[in-house]
Enzyme design. Structure first.
Site, PDB file in Angstrom:
ATOM      1  N   HIS A  22       0.742  -1.118  -0.072  1.00 17.28           N
ATOM      2  CA  HIS A  22      -0.154  -0.187   0.176  1.00 17.28           C
ATOM      3  C   HIS A  22       0.685   1.251   0.180  1.00 17.28           C
ATOM      4  CE1 HIS A  22      -4.150  -2.003   0.664  1.00 17.28           C
ATOM      5  NE2 HIS A  22      -3.174  -2.793   0.822  1.00 17.28           N
ATOM      6  N   ASP A 112      -6.318   5.566   1.256  1.00 20.60           N
ATOM      7  CA  ASP A 112      -6.420   4.292   0.781  1.00 20.60           C
ATOM      8  C   ASP A 112      -7.560   3.553   1.037  1.00 20.60           C
ATOM      9  OD1 ASP A 112      -5.766   1.563   0.909  1.00 20.60           O
ATOM     10  OD2 ASP A 112      -3.659   1.911   1.776  1.00 20.60           O
TER      11      ASP A 112
END
Ligand code: UDP
Length: 456
Positions: A22, A112
């Site tokens: 990520h 995210d």
């Protein structure tokens, strides 16, 4: 408009979940925004923030409630997610307020998609909110269809395929594992559905992919869910070369032991090395490790294998001593540097989305050995949509046997099929470059995003 002027008017905070898969795409997106003149700040947990250093991008810590060890300190996955949601929301809100008060007001929070509560924080602070998906658009569209009741669970048993617009028919073993076996991962599946619940309330939904790569899926999703494709988020030195000094992600949670492995690669002939990595998470079954080990040993190719420290105990007895100059095992490496090396002729990968995109962007033929999550679907696309590799088939117990691995490596490196795969790999590498280069599909989308922030 001059860069300095854009910077004064446009500040984006990019929030990432603190895992390697990520951090890399979100940090890279922050760098891309910075290259457009936008002021960019990356926010992540204290634990991960310490490892991040990207020229020009500010790094600000928030708290997940476990500031010293992160996820590993938490009593359970559920406790971690809950703590991150409550403590993270509060500390992210405080950060945005602090930036506002110190004369650097934030215009947009790009968060995210794993952390969907961040949209509420953006709303409370009165700024734009944009979700950023780190999966492929194909995978996101499958989840979306299930979430909206357009695709039923449970999926039909093998070999009956499921038909999904924009994708080839998918057997259950080619679907994301959370859907193929929903009862095995209820917490993960509900976390995924959480990301989709308020999707329409976002000002943008970004995807780390590019239009040409997933054009059929994009067409099929038109009018249903508009994903803005801004990838691939691979450092500029490997693609368009427009961002000076952007040769690596700059947020590695582990460091390679030394550059010995690059020297080792330097002593191998072109296209002779199989690079093997199962990503950052570890957790490969011992039996699978053994099969990969002997498959590589018997494949008659050089190999460079990333085995994380935690996994070393799973290597078969006598293996390390038996490989001598044929193979090299490292705890971690700079994957992009390795993939870009001319000695590397094949990438045996778990098909995490970043690794898949990196293999595609650098034109390296792949052998997919998917383990779980979105990886089976990525591996399917590698073989049957993009034609840049093959997917190794597992036996009835879910293990890819050494014979199968050897066969796949041969197919990708030696046999007639390897020529076609190599041609496709080069084609996709060029298309990836084009997408992010000036005027390319992703580049235009990023420009439009910045333009809209400036015109508020
Ligand atoms: N990676 C790396 N060195 C390694 C192994 C992995 O730099 O030795 C990087 C890789 O380049 C990729 C990320 O770690 O960007 C892994 O992300 P991916 O989505 O492929 O898999 P995950 O780790 O999330 O399963």
């Amino acid at each position: 408009m001059e860069k300095g002027e854009i910077e004064n008017r446009c500040h984006v905070v990019v929030l990432t979940y603190p895992s390697q898969g990520h951090i890399n795409p979100l940090l890279q997106f922050a760098k891309r925004l910075l290259s457009k003149g936008v002021k960019a700040t990356l926010a992540t947990t204290h634990y991960a923030a310490r490892s991040i250093c990207a020229q020009g991008v500010g790094v600000e810590p928030i708290s997940d409630g476990f500031d010293d060890g992160g996820f590993l300190q938490a009593p359970s996955a559920e406790a971690y997610v809950e703590s991150f949601r409550t403590v993270g929301s509060r500390t992210l809100g405080e950060l945005i307020l602090k930036l506002q008060e110190t004369g650097s007001p934030v215009s947009c929070l790009v968060y995210d998609s794993f952390l969907p509560w961040a949209l509420d924080v953006a709303r409370e602070r009165g700024i734009f909110g944009a979700s950023f998906f780190t999966n492929s658009a194909s995978v996101c569209s499958i989840y979306w269809r299930v979430h909206r009741g357009l695709m039923a669970l449970p999926v039909p048993p093998e070999p009956m395929p499921v038909s999904i617009p924009g994708l080839p028919p998918l057997k259950s073993s080619e679907l994301p594992s959370f859907l193929a076996a929903p009862a095995s991962y209820p917490a993960y599946l509900s976390a995924i559905f959480d990301q989709l619940r308020d999707l329409d309330k976002n000002d943008w939904v970004f995807g780390n992919t590019f239009e040409e790569l997933e054009s059929e899926v994009a067409k099929a999703m038109k009018g249903l869910w508009a994903v803005t494709m801004i990838g691939p988020t691979v450092p500029s030195a490997y693609l368009d070369k427009r961002i000076k000094g952007d040769t690596g992600y700059g947020g590695s949670l582990w460091k390679p032991p030394s550059d010995g492995y690059m020297k080792w690669l330097g002593r191998r002939p072109p296209n002779s090395v199989v690079y093997v990595s199962f990503g950052s998470m570890a957790g490969i079954a011992t039996e699978q490790m053994e099969e990969v080990a002997w498959g590589l040993r018997e494949s008659d190719q050089y190999f460079l294998w990333v085995v994380k420290e935690l996994e070393h105990g799973k290597l078969p007895d006598g293996f390390v001593n038996s490989i001598q100059e044929i193979g090299l095992i490292v705890n971690w490496c700079d994957q992009l540097e390795v993939l870009a090396h001319k000695a590397v002729g094949c990438f045996v990968t778990h098909c995490g989305w970043n690794s898949t995109l990196e293999g595609l962007s650098l034109g390296v033929p792949m052998v997919g050995v998917p383990q779980w999550s979105d990886q089976p679907t990525n591996a399917k696309c590698v073989e049957d949509v993009w034609g840049v590799g093959v997917r190794a088939k597992s036996d009835g117990s879910g293990i890819v046997r050494r014979e199968e691995l050897k066969k796949c490596i041969r197919e990708v490196m030696e046999e007639e099929r390897s020529q076609v795969i190599k041609r496709n790999a080069i084609k996709w590498r060029e298309l990836a470059k084009e997408a992010i280069s000036e005027g390319g599909s992703s580049d235009k989308k990023i420009d439009e995003f910045v333009e809209r922030l400036l015109n508020v």
